[in-house]
Design an enzyme around this catalytic site. Sequence first.
Site, PDB file in Angstrom:
ATOM      1  N   HIS A  78      33.903  19.149 -32.688  1.00 37.68           N
ATOM      2  CA  HIS A  78      32.524  18.655 -32.623  1.00 37.68           C
ATOM      3  C   HIS A  78      32.567  17.131 -32.670  1.00 37.68           C
ATOM      4  O   HIS A  78      32.833  16.544 -33.719  1.00 37.68           O
ATOM      5  CB  HIS A  78      31.763  19.269 -33.827  1.00 37.68           C
ATOM      6  CG  HIS A  78      30.371  18.761 -34.006  1.00 37.68           C
ATOM      7  ND1 HIS A  78      29.637  18.991 -35.172  1.00 37.68           N
ATOM      8  CD2 HIS A  78      29.542  18.053 -33.198  1.00 37.68           C
ATOM      9  CE1 HIS A  78      28.447  18.442 -35.056  1.00 37.68           C
ATOM     10  NE2 HIS A  78      28.363  17.859 -33.872  1.00 37.68           N
TER      11      HIS A  78
ATOM     12  N   ASP B 297      35.174  18.317 -37.375  1.00 38.75           N
ATOM     13  CA  ASP B 297      34.095  17.328 -37.262  1.00 38.75           C
ATOM     14  C   ASP B 297      34.651  15.924 -37.089  1.00 38.75           C
ATOM     15  O   ASP B 297      35.242  15.356 -38.006  1.00 38.75           O
ATOM     16  CB  ASP B 297      33.217  17.377 -38.511  1.00 38.75           C
ATOM     17  CG  ASP B 297      32.358  18.624 -38.541  1.00 38.75           C
ATOM     18  OD1 ASP B 297      31.643  18.864 -37.551  1.00 38.75           O
ATOM     19  OD2 ASP B 297      32.404  19.358 -39.543  1.00 38.75           O
TER      20      ASP B 297
ATOM     21  N   ASP C 131      25.102  24.808 -36.994  1.00 41.64           N
ATOM     22  CA  ASP C 131      25.952  23.975 -37.850  1.00 41.64           C
ATOM     23  C   ASP C 131      25.105  23.186 -38.842  1.00 41.64           C
ATOM     24  O   ASP C 131      24.276  22.366 -38.444  1.00 41.64           O
ATOM     25  CB  ASP C 131      26.743  23.016 -36.938  1.00 41.64           C
ATOM     26  CG  ASP C 131      27.735  22.160 -37.680  1.00 41.64           C
ATOM     27  OD1 ASP C 131      27.958  22.377 -38.884  1.00 41.64           O
ATOM     28  OD2 ASP C 131      28.299  21.250 -37.034  1.00 41.64           O
TER      29      ASP C 131
ATOM     30  N   SER D  22      34.214  24.844 -41.293  1.00 47.00           N
ATOM     31  CA  SER D  22      34.293  23.410 -41.006  1.00 47.00           C
ATOM     32  C   SER D  22      35.239  22.760 -42.003  1.00 47.00           C
ATOM     33  O   SER D  22      34.974  22.747 -43.213  1.00 47.00           O
ATOM     34  CB  SER D  22      32.905  22.775 -41.123  1.00 47.00           C
ATOM     35  OG  SER D  22      33.057  21.378 -41.245  1.00 47.00           O
TER      36      SER D  22
ATOM     37  N   MET E  53      33.817  12.046 -36.558  1.00 49.91           N
ATOM     38  CA  MET E  53      32.711  11.082 -36.746  1.00 49.91           C
ATOM     39  C   MET E  53      33.244   9.655 -36.624  1.00 49.91           C
ATOM     40  O   MET E  53      34.334   9.365 -37.110  1.00 49.91           O
ATOM     41  CB  MET E  53      32.098  11.272 -38.133  1.00 49.91           C
ATOM     42  CG  MET E  53      31.659  12.691 -38.436  1.00 49.91           C
ATOM     43  SD  MET E  53      30.771  12.785 -39.999  1.00 49.91           S
ATOM     44  CE  MET E  53      30.637  14.570 -40.186  1.00 49.91           C
TER      45      MET E  53
ATOM     46  N   MET F  75      31.032  13.757 -32.949  1.00 49.54           N
ATOM     47  CA  MET F  75      29.850  12.982 -33.346  1.00 49.54           C
ATOM     48  C   MET F  75      30.202  11.514 -33.155  1.00 49.54           C
ATOM     49  O   MET F  75      30.332  10.741 -34.112  1.00 49.54           O
ATOM     50  CB  MET F  75      29.491  13.294 -34.806  1.00 49.54           C
ATOM     51  CG  MET F  75      28.864  14.661 -34.982  1.00 49.54           C
ATOM     52  SD  MET F  75      28.960  15.282 -36.674  1.00 49.54           S
ATOM     53  CE  MET F  75      30.590  16.017 -36.609  1.00 49.54           C
TER      54      MET F  75
ATOM     55  N   MET G  47      22.272  21.740 -34.204  1.00 46.08           N
ATOM     56  CA  MET G  47      22.427  21.169 -35.548  1.00 46.08           C
ATOM     57  C   MET G  47      21.246  21.628 -36.399  1.00 46.08           C
ATOM     58  O   MET G  47      20.087  21.445 -36.025  1.00 46.08           O
ATOM     59  CB  MET G  47      22.450  19.636 -35.505  1.00 46.08           C
ATOM     60  CG  MET G  47      23.706  19.017 -34.933  1.00 46.08           C
ATOM     61  SD  MET G  47      25.258  19.639 -35.604  1.00 46.08           S
ATOM     62  CE  MET G  47      25.137  19.204 -37.339  1.00 46.08           C
TER      63      MET G  47
ATOM     64  N   HIS H   3      36.423  24.744 -37.050  1.00 44.97           N
ATOM     65  CA  HIS H   3      35.474  23.701 -36.635  1.00 44.97           C
ATOM     66  C   HIS H   3      35.939  22.341 -37.174  1.00 44.97           C
ATOM     67  O   HIS H   3      36.142  22.176 -38.376  1.00 44.97           O
ATOM     68  CB  HIS H   3      34.083  24.055 -37.175  1.00 44.97           C
ATOM     69  CG  HIS H   3      32.995  23.149 -36.711  1.00 44.97           C
ATOM     70  ND1 HIS H   3      32.364  23.288 -35.492  1.00 44.97           N
ATOM     71  CD2 HIS H   3      32.413  22.078 -37.315  1.00 44.97           C
ATOM     72  CE1 HIS H   3      31.434  22.352 -35.366  1.00 44.97           C
ATOM     73  NE2 HIS H   3      31.441  21.598 -36.457  1.00 44.97           N
TER      74      HIS H   3
HETATM   75  C1  DX5 Z   1      27.775  17.904 -40.321  1.00 48.02           C
HETATM   76  C2  DX5 Z   1      28.918  18.640 -39.703  1.00 48.02           C
HETATM   77  C3  DX5 Z   1      29.058  20.017 -40.205  1.00 48.02           C
HETATM   78  C4  DX5 Z   1      29.355  20.120 -41.686  1.00 48.02           C
HETATM   79  C5  DX5 Z   1      28.735  21.380 -42.206  1.00 48.02           C
HETATM   80  O1  DX5 Z   1      27.634  16.693 -39.706  1.00 48.02           O
HETATM   81  O2  DX5 Z   1      28.773  18.696 -38.308  1.00 48.02           O
HETATM   82  O3  DX5 Z   1      30.011  20.761 -39.449  1.00 48.02           O
HETATM   83  O4  DX5 Z   1      30.724  20.122 -41.970  1.00 48.02           O
HETATM   84  O5  DX5 Z   1      28.856  21.397 -43.577  1.00 48.02           O
HETATM   85  P1  DX5 Z   1      27.995  22.402 -44.496  1.00 48.02           P
HETATM   86  O6  DX5 Z   1      28.337  23.797 -44.058  1.00 48.02           O
HETATM   87  O7  DX5 Z   1      28.491  22.089 -45.868  1.00 48.02           O
HETATM   88  O8  DX5 Z   1      26.552  22.073 -44.278  1.00 48.02           O
HETATM   89 ZN    ZN Z   2      30.080  20.118 -37.131  1.00 48.08          ZN
END
Ligand code: DX5
Ligand code: ZN
Length: 218
Positions: free
Chosen positions: A65, A34, A174, A7, A36, A67, A136, A32
Site C-alpha cells: 500500500h 504500509d 483498511d 498490516s 509512507m 502512501m 480507507m 499488507h
Molecule cells: C494506515 C494503514 C493501515 C494501518 C491499519 O495508514 O494504511 O494499514 O496499518 O492499522 P489498524 O488496523 O491498527 O487500524
Molecule cells: Zn494500509
Amino acid sequence: MTKIAPSILAADFSKLGDEITDVTRGGADYIHVDVMDGHFVPNITLGPLIVEAIRPSTTLPLDVHLMIENPDTYIGAFANAGADIITVHQEVCPHLHRTIQLIKDQDMKAGVVINPATPVETLLPILNDIDMVLIMTVNPGFGGQSFIKSTLAKIKQLDEWRKEFGYSYEIEVDGGINTSTAQICTKAGADILVAGSAIFQKEDRPKAIQAIRDAAKE
Ligand code: DX5
Ligand code: ZN
C-alpha cells in the site's frame, strides 16, 4: 471466504521476519505492507529494501500500500523487491491509467485506494482496469485509529457496480478493522480485511486472525 491481510505496521520491527512467519502460519491470506513517505501522509515507514528483506519470510502475496507522492518513480523498485500487489492513492495520481499500466507491466496486480473524504465516483473511469479497490476506513498515516462509518456506503456502491457491470476487482478495507467492525464491512461487500493492531497487539496472532474471520461471517 473473507481474506485477512495483517498490516505489519503494527508488528515488532526488530523481528519482522518472525512476525511475518507467525501470521503466515496463522492463516493470513496476504501480508499488507504500509509504505509512507512523510509527504502524502504525516509518517515515514519503509521502502523497497525492507520489502526485499521480508520477501523470504512468506509465500503469501505481499500487498504493498503506497502512501507516497510520485508512486510511478518507485513501482519498478517494489517489483524487483518482490511485491505482488501494489495499490496507489487516487489523490496523488493525475495519470491514473498510466500508473496502473506501469504496475501491470511489471507483472503485479494493480489496485487503487481512496481516502475517507474522496468520493468513490472518482474511481469510475478506472474500475475496468484494476484488480483491487482499497477503501480507507481511517485517514492513512497511523495504525490504531477508529473506523469511520461513512465509508461503508462506498463499499456498498463498489459491490453494486461490480455486480451491475461485471467488474472483477476485489474490495479491500483498511483502518480500524477488528472483531467489532469486520462484519459491517463484509456485509457491505468487502472481500479483504486489513488489520494491524487487532492482530499484532494480540499475543496469539493465529487466534486473532481466526477471531476476525469468525466475526466477519457471523
Ligand atoms: C494506515 C494503514 C493501515 C494501518 C491499519 O495508514 O494504511 O494499514 O496499518 O492499522 P489498524 O488496523 O491498527 O487500524
Ligand atoms: Zn494500509
